[in-house]
Design an enzyme around this catalytic site. Structure first.
Site, mmCIF file in Angstrom:
data_model
loop_
_atom_site.group_PDB
_atom_site.id
_atom_site.type_symbol
_atom_site.label_atom_id
_atom_site.label_comp_id
_atom_site.label_asym_id
_atom_site.label_seq_id
_atom_site.Cartn_x
_atom_site.Cartn_y
_atom_site.Cartn_z
ATOM 1 N N THR A 100 51.276 33.156 29.238
ATOM 2 C CA THR A 100 51.383 32.357 30.467
ATOM 3 C C THR A 100 50.567 31.089 30.260
ATOM 4 O O THR A 100 49.336 31.150 30.148
ATOM 5 C CB THR A 100 50.829 33.137 31.682
ATOM 6 N N LYS A 175 56.925 31.885 36.397
ATOM 7 C CA LYS A 175 55.773 32.787 36.295
ATOM 8 C C LYS A 175 54.660 32.343 37.256
ATOM 9 O O LYS A 175 53.975 33.170 37.870
ATOM 10 C CB LYS A 175 55.268 32.809 34.845
ATOM 11 N N LYS A 243 42.734 32.197 35.370
ATOM 12 C CA LYS A 243 43.365 31.210 34.472
ATOM 13 C C LYS A 243 44.725 30.805 35.038
ATOM 14 O O LYS A 243 45.077 29.632 35.096
ATOM 15 C CB LYS A 243 43.488 31.841 33.079
HETATM 16 P P1 NAP Z 1 44.331 39.538 25.247
HETATM 17 O O1 NAP Z 1 44.339 41.027 25.161
HETATM 18 O O2 NAP Z 1 43.059 38.828 25.507
HETATM 19 O O3 NAP Z 1 44.996 38.980 23.890
HETATM 20 C C1 NAP Z 1 45.010 37.619 23.577
HETATM 21 C C2 NAP Z 1 45.546 37.461 22.171
HETATM 22 O O4 NAP Z 1 45.566 36.065 21.836
HETATM 23 C C3 NAP Z 1 44.674 38.136 21.100
HETATM 24 O O5 NAP Z 1 45.521 38.595 20.069
HETATM 25 C C4 NAP Z 1 43.798 36.973 20.600
HETATM 26 O O6 NAP Z 1 43.330 37.151 19.278
HETATM 27 C C5 NAP Z 1 44.796 35.850 20.646
HETATM 28 N N1 NAP Z 1 44.176 34.514 20.748
HETATM 29 C C6 NAP Z 1 43.665 33.941 21.871
HETATM 30 N N2 NAP Z 1 43.218 32.697 21.596
HETATM 31 C C7 NAP Z 1 43.471 32.483 20.292
HETATM 32 C C8 NAP Z 1 43.262 31.387 19.417
HETATM 33 N N3 NAP Z 1 42.703 30.250 19.857
HETATM 34 N N4 NAP Z 1 43.639 31.508 18.137
HETATM 35 C C9 NAP Z 1 44.196 32.657 17.675
HETATM 36 N N5 NAP Z 1 44.435 33.732 18.450
HETATM 37 C C10 NAP Z 1 44.077 33.641 19.744
HETATM 38 O O7 NAP Z 1 45.332 39.024 26.410
HETATM 39 P P2 NAP Z 1 46.663 39.720 26.957
HETATM 40 O O8 NAP Z 1 46.328 40.524 28.157
HETATM 41 O O9 NAP Z 1 47.426 40.311 25.844
HETATM 42 O O10 NAP Z 1 47.425 38.418 27.541
HETATM 43 C C11 NAP Z 1 48.183 37.550 26.715
HETATM 44 C C12 NAP Z 1 48.967 36.609 27.639
HETATM 45 O O11 NAP Z 1 49.846 37.378 28.477
HETATM 46 C C13 NAP Z 1 48.096 35.759 28.576
HETATM 47 O O12 NAP Z 1 48.629 34.473 28.698
HETATM 48 C C14 NAP Z 1 48.178 36.522 29.885
HETATM 49 O O13 NAP Z 1 47.956 35.676 31.011
HETATM 50 C C15 NAP Z 1 49.598 37.055 29.846
HETATM 51 N N6 NAP Z 1 49.845 38.263 30.648
HETATM 52 C C16 NAP Z 1 48.956 39.301 30.627
HETATM 53 C C17 NAP Z 1 49.227 40.427 31.405
HETATM 54 C C18 NAP Z 1 48.275 41.607 31.422
HETATM 55 O O14 NAP Z 1 48.434 42.483 32.292
HETATM 56 N N7 NAP Z 1 47.316 41.714 30.523
HETATM 57 C C19 NAP Z 1 50.378 40.485 32.195
HETATM 58 C C20 NAP Z 1 51.269 39.432 32.160
HETATM 59 C C21 NAP Z 1 50.989 38.325 31.391
HETATM 60 P P3 NAP Z 1 41.994 38.040 18.983
HETATM 61 O O15 NAP Z 1 42.487 39.457 18.911
HETATM 62 O O16 NAP Z 1 41.482 37.524 17.699
HETATM 63 O O17 NAP Z 1 41.060 37.796 20.135
#
Ligand code: NAP
Length: 299
Positions: A100, A175, A243
């Site tokens: 997102t 979204k 965010k």
């Molecule tokens: P997360 O668990 O924090 O995972 C983030 C991922 O992005 C990790 O693999 C992280 O790598 C990588 N990353 C972040 N910044 C980076 C950078 N600068 N360079 C390289 N890798 C980077 O987050 P998530 O919950 O999966 O969410 C991912 C997206 O989906 C977000 O935009 C969120 O808003 C959206 N979303 C989340 C949910 C939910 O329920 N969690 C629902 C709908 C949408 P590392 O492993 O090295 O940290």
């Protein structure tokens, strides 16, 4: 491109990305993956995925590349930065960004990719970590009709409600609409539980009574029972919700749209973030209302 015969690149194996990538393997897609923290690639490697040492290498080996990262600057860096996807991209590739992020930055990245005869689909999701694991995500997609149709089998491996909502950036816009609704509803649930608690109502019975009528919502029916039990484990963390609210406020300022309700919820979440509660689930919004009214909404 017949996407079923292609290797799929997957970058970003966090809470959402890892189960989504596993569902692609379950649907017999061949995968090459990259994650900044390498240990998170282990499970996929054991399931047969190749592991790349940077995003450029992913693009050199896959013409359909998915990103699932945190925020706009992260997606910019992974796609356009040093050793980024664009440095290795093959002509006629499609990048699918499922994070997102900002609709405006999405359109800029699409422009940059078009200079390499490639394109971006923005495909953010709703449905939380449960939906990612079960393969039941709602996916809102912006980009060309042709790219949408090409990538449909990839989306079908990860989601159920798959809707093409318009041109580049429109998936992200949809979204943000989703997040206005989700945050406002969560706020109403938290406020309602505090009101019920101070009135001396039985909170479980209250949820049961109103959860079957016009007030029913996913926030009330799923998060309400956790909230009153004091279960603040995250499905969706406060820091990620905040965010998304920031992205909505930025877009609204560009569009000159008033969003008083969303702005208020963002202020309440800001208070919780300053108390170090960013890793709790969004149902912890009740803590802000409890502090305002000096009552605990718990069973
Ligand atoms: P997360 O668990 O924090 O995972 C983030 C991922 O992005 C990790 O693999 C992280 O790598 C990588 N990353 C972040 N910044 C980076 C950078 N600068 N360079 C390289 N890798 C980077 O987050 P998530 O919950 O999966 O969410 C991912 C997206 O989906 C977000 O935009 C969120 O808003 C959206 N979303 C989340 C949910 C939910 O329920 N969690 C629902 C709908 C949408 P590392 O492993 O090295 O940290």
């Amino acid at each position: 491109m017949d996407v079923k015969k292609e290797t799929i690149g997957f970058i970003g194996l966090g809470i959402m990305g890892l189960p989504m990538a596993k569902n692609l393997i379950k649907s017999n897609f061949d995968l090459i993956v990259y994650n900044r923290t390498k240990s998170k690639t282990k499970e996929l490697s054991e399931l047969g995925a190749r592991v790349a040492s940077n995003p450029k290498e992913v693009a050199e080996n896959a013409k359909c590349i998915i990103t699932m990262l945190t925020d706009s600057p992260d997606v910019e860096q992974i796609i356009l930065g040093e050793n980024g996807v664009i440095k290795g991209i093959q002509a006629n590739s499609i990048v699918i960004d499922m994070s997102t992020i900002s609709p405006k930055i999405t359109r800029n990245i699409n422009e940059e990719l078009s200079k390499h005869q490639s394109s971006l689909l923005d495909a953010p999701v709703s449905g939380g970590s449960w939906g990612a694991i079960e393969g039941t995500l709602s996916i809102m997609i912006g980009g060309s009709n042709e790219d949408f149709n090409t990538c449909l089998p990839v989306f079908e491996a990860m989601g159920k409600n798959i809707i093409h909502t318009g041109s580049s950036g429109m998936g992200q816009t949809t979204k943000l609409v989703n997040q206005i609704l989700v945050a406002g509803t969560m706020n109403a649930v938290a406020e309602a539980m505090v009101f019920a608690a101070k009135s001396g109502a039985d909170l479980s019975t209250t949820i049961e009574a109103v959860g079957g009528g016009a007030a029913a919502s996913w926030q009330l029916n799923t998060l309400g029972p956790r909230l009153i039990k004091g279960d603040f484990d995250p499905g969706f963390m406060i820091k990620l919700q905040q965010k998304d609210l920031r992205l909505i406020i930025e877009s609204a300022q560009e569009l000159n749209v008033a969003i008083p309700g969303t702005s208020l919820v963002s202020q309440l979440f800001a208070g919780l973030l300053s108390q170090g509660l960013g890793d709790e689930g969004t149902q912890a919004l009740v803590k802000a209302h409890e502090q305002l009214s000096n009552v605990k909404a718990r069973i």
